[in-house]
Design an enzyme around this catalytic site. Structure first.
Site, PDB file in Angstrom:
ATOM      1  N   GLU A  88      -5.509  -4.613  10.571  1.00 42.24           N
ATOM      2  CA  GLU A  88      -4.475  -3.598  10.765  1.00 42.24           C
ATOM      3  C   GLU A  88      -4.748  -2.835  12.054  1.00 42.24           C
ATOM      4  OE1 GLU A  88      -2.493  -2.550   6.776  1.00 42.24           O
ATOM      5  OE2 GLU A  88      -4.217  -1.241   7.001  1.00 42.24           O
ATOM      6  N   HIS A 125      -9.542   1.432   4.695  1.00 40.38           N
ATOM      7  CA  HIS A 125      -8.280   1.611   5.420  1.00 40.38           C
ATOM      8  C   HIS A 125      -8.500   2.555   6.603  1.00 40.38           C
ATOM      9  CE1 HIS A 125      -4.178   2.776   6.358  1.00 40.38           C
ATOM     10  NE2 HIS A 125      -3.819   1.637   5.781  1.00 40.38           N
ATOM     11  N   SER A 134       3.387  -1.982  10.367  1.00 39.93           N
ATOM     12  CA  SER A 134       4.839  -2.059  10.571  1.00 39.93           C
ATOM     13  C   SER A 134       5.421  -3.446  10.294  1.00 39.93           C
ATOM     14  CB  SER A 134       5.215  -1.585  11.983  1.00 39.93           C
ATOM     15  OG  SER A 134       4.802  -0.246  12.172  1.00 39.93           O
ATOM     16  N   GLY A 151       2.837  -1.006   4.290  1.00 36.75           N
ATOM     17  CA  GLY A 151       2.919   0.425   3.989  1.00 36.75           C
ATOM     18  C   GLY A 151       4.366   0.834   3.762  1.00 36.75           C
ATOM     19  N   GLU A 195      -6.854   4.932   7.681  1.00 34.79           N
ATOM     20  CA  GLU A 195      -6.637   6.366   7.396  1.00 34.79           C
ATOM     21  C   GLU A 195      -7.863   6.964   6.720  1.00 34.79           C
ATOM     22  OE1 GLU A 195      -2.859   5.694   5.486  1.00 34.79           O
ATOM     23  OE2 GLU A 195      -2.061   5.141   7.443  1.00 34.79           O
ATOM     24  N   ASN A 214       0.877  -1.175   0.000  1.00 37.48           N
ATOM     25  CA  ASN A 214       0.000   0.000   0.000  1.00 37.48           C
ATOM     26  C   ASN A 214       0.910   1.219   0.000  1.00 37.48           C
ATOM     27  OD1 ASN A 214      -1.783   2.056   0.516  1.00 37.48           O
ATOM     28  ND2 ASN A 214      -2.281   1.393   2.613  1.00 37.48           N
ATOM     29  N   TRP A 215       1.031   1.839  -1.162  1.00 40.87           N
ATOM     30  CA  TRP A 215       2.004   2.930  -1.295  1.00 40.87           C
ATOM     31  C   TRP A 215       1.482   4.245  -0.717  1.00 40.87           C
ATOM     32  CZ3 TRP A 215       4.189   2.159  -6.993  1.00 40.87           C
ATOM     33  CH2 TRP A 215       4.805   0.904  -7.060  1.00 40.87           C
ATOM     34  N   LYS A 216       0.213   4.253  -0.355  1.00 38.75           N
ATOM     35  CA  LYS A 216      -0.417   5.462   0.235  1.00 38.75           C
ATOM     36  C   LYS A 216      -0.163   6.678  -0.666  1.00 38.75           C
ATOM     37  CE  LYS A 216      -0.135   3.318   4.735  1.00 38.75           C
ATOM     38  NZ  LYS A 216      -0.088   3.461   6.191  1.00 38.75           N
ATOM     39  N   GLY A 259       2.485   2.428  10.729  1.00 42.28           N
ATOM     40  CA  GLY A 259       3.460   3.498  10.541  1.00 42.28           C
ATOM     41  C   GLY A 259       4.147   3.918  11.827  1.00 42.28           C
TER      42      GLY A 259
HETATM   43  P1  PGA Z   1       2.786   0.355   7.652  1.00 41.23           P
HETATM   44  O1  PGA Z   1       1.338   0.579   7.003  1.00 41.23           O
HETATM   45  O2  PGA Z   1       3.328  -0.924   7.097  1.00 41.23           O
HETATM   46  O3  PGA Z   1       3.570   1.571   7.246  1.00 41.23           O
HETATM   47  O4  PGA Z   1       2.574   0.285   9.135  1.00 41.23           O
HETATM   48  C1  PGA Z   1       0.457  -0.486   6.769  1.00 41.23           C
HETATM   49  C2  PGA Z   1      -0.849   0.025   6.198  1.00 41.23           C
HETATM   50  O5  PGA Z   1      -1.329   1.075   6.638  1.00 41.23           O
HETATM   51  O6  PGA Z   1      -1.442  -0.593   5.277  1.00 41.23           O
END
Ligand code: PGA
Length: 251
Positions: free
Chosen positions: A168, A96, A214, A235, A98, A10-12, A174
């Site tokens: 998640e 997600h 993470s 991420g 976010e 997931n490149w966000k 993150g």
């Molecule tokens: P992260 O994000 O690996 O940077 O913790 C995962 C995600 O939000 O899909």
């Protein structure tokens, strides 16, 4: 039941088109022509077409990070399932944390998006997970159960089998803090129990549940070795081809 491991990046909101093409090529090269693990990359919308070309002919599939449930019309800023299909998208991340946290995503909008995606032949990656406060106050199971039941409301068993669930925990995204393998496996087993309750044990055993939060080469092997962990939604570590490779092929 053996479920094939599924690792998705997931490149966000990272990468311009040139960065995205370079990263996608790096992923294709490092992952190689293997067939043991399903692999997908989910770049921002603006880079989908270019990344579709970059992964063409490889085993790396294309995913999007969100979708709108309406077919077309006056929905400024939104992208439809048909638009994603037309550029070669296979998977779509839905719900997600976010999106839930910053952009008013609710269990109801998640459900609408899941239905629209399935109706168009896209494969949803449905994200669920509790915040730190929710975990600390002992409401993790209630929160996750509500999210799972909300996402799968009125989804047929056949369609549910086309979905992946991504667990998640928000406190691990993150932050560098990862759920322990036991915490992840317990949550995944709990989600599978809910899916079994909604559908059947067979269906629940067939649906893949990714862990996200993470995940990196140093912890991937142990997480992926858990009985109910069937992959990862990655991420930060998905933004470097070598780190992503270290998760697809953990040492
Ligand atoms: P992260 O994000 O690996 O940077 O913790 C995962 C995600 O939000 O899909």
């Amino acid at each position: 039941m053996s479920r094939k491991i599924f690792i998705a990046g997931n490149w966000k909101m990272n990468t311009t088109v040139d960065d995205a093409v370079a990263l996608a090529k790096g992923v294709v090269e490092s992952v190689g022509p293997q067939d043991d693990v399903d692999v997908a990359v989910c770049p921002p919308y603006t880079n989908l077409s270019a990344v579709a070309d970059a992964v063409m002919g490889s085993n790396v599939k294309l995913g999007a990070q969100d979708v709108h449930w309406e077919e077309k019309g006056a929905f400024t800023g939104k992208i439809s399932c048909a638009m994603l299909k037309a550029v070669g998208v296979t998977y779509v991340i839905i719900g997600h944390s976010e999106q839930r946290q910053y952009f008013h995503e609710t269990d109801e909008t998640v459900n609408k998006k899941v239905k629209a995606a399935l109706g168009s032949g896209l494969l949803p990656i449905v994200c669920v997970g509790e915040t730190l406060d929710e975990r600390k106050s002992g409401s993790m199971e209630k929160v996750v159960e509500t999210q799972v039941r909300g996402a799968f409301a009125d989804i047929s068993p056949d369609d549910a089998l086309k979905c992946t669930v991504a667990y998640e925990p928000v406190w691990a995204i993150g932050t560098g803090e990862t759920a322990t393998p036991e915490q992840a496996n317990d949550a995944h087993a709990f989600i599978r129990k809910i899916l079994s309750d909604i559908y059947s044990d067979d269906a629940a055993q067939a649906i893949r549940i990714q862990y996200g939060g993470s995940m990196k080469p140093a912890n991937a092997k142990e997480l992926l070795a858990q009985s109910d962990v069937d992959g990862g939604l990655i991420g930060g570590a998905a933004l470097k081809a070598d780190l992503f490779e270290g998760i697809v092929k953990p040492q």
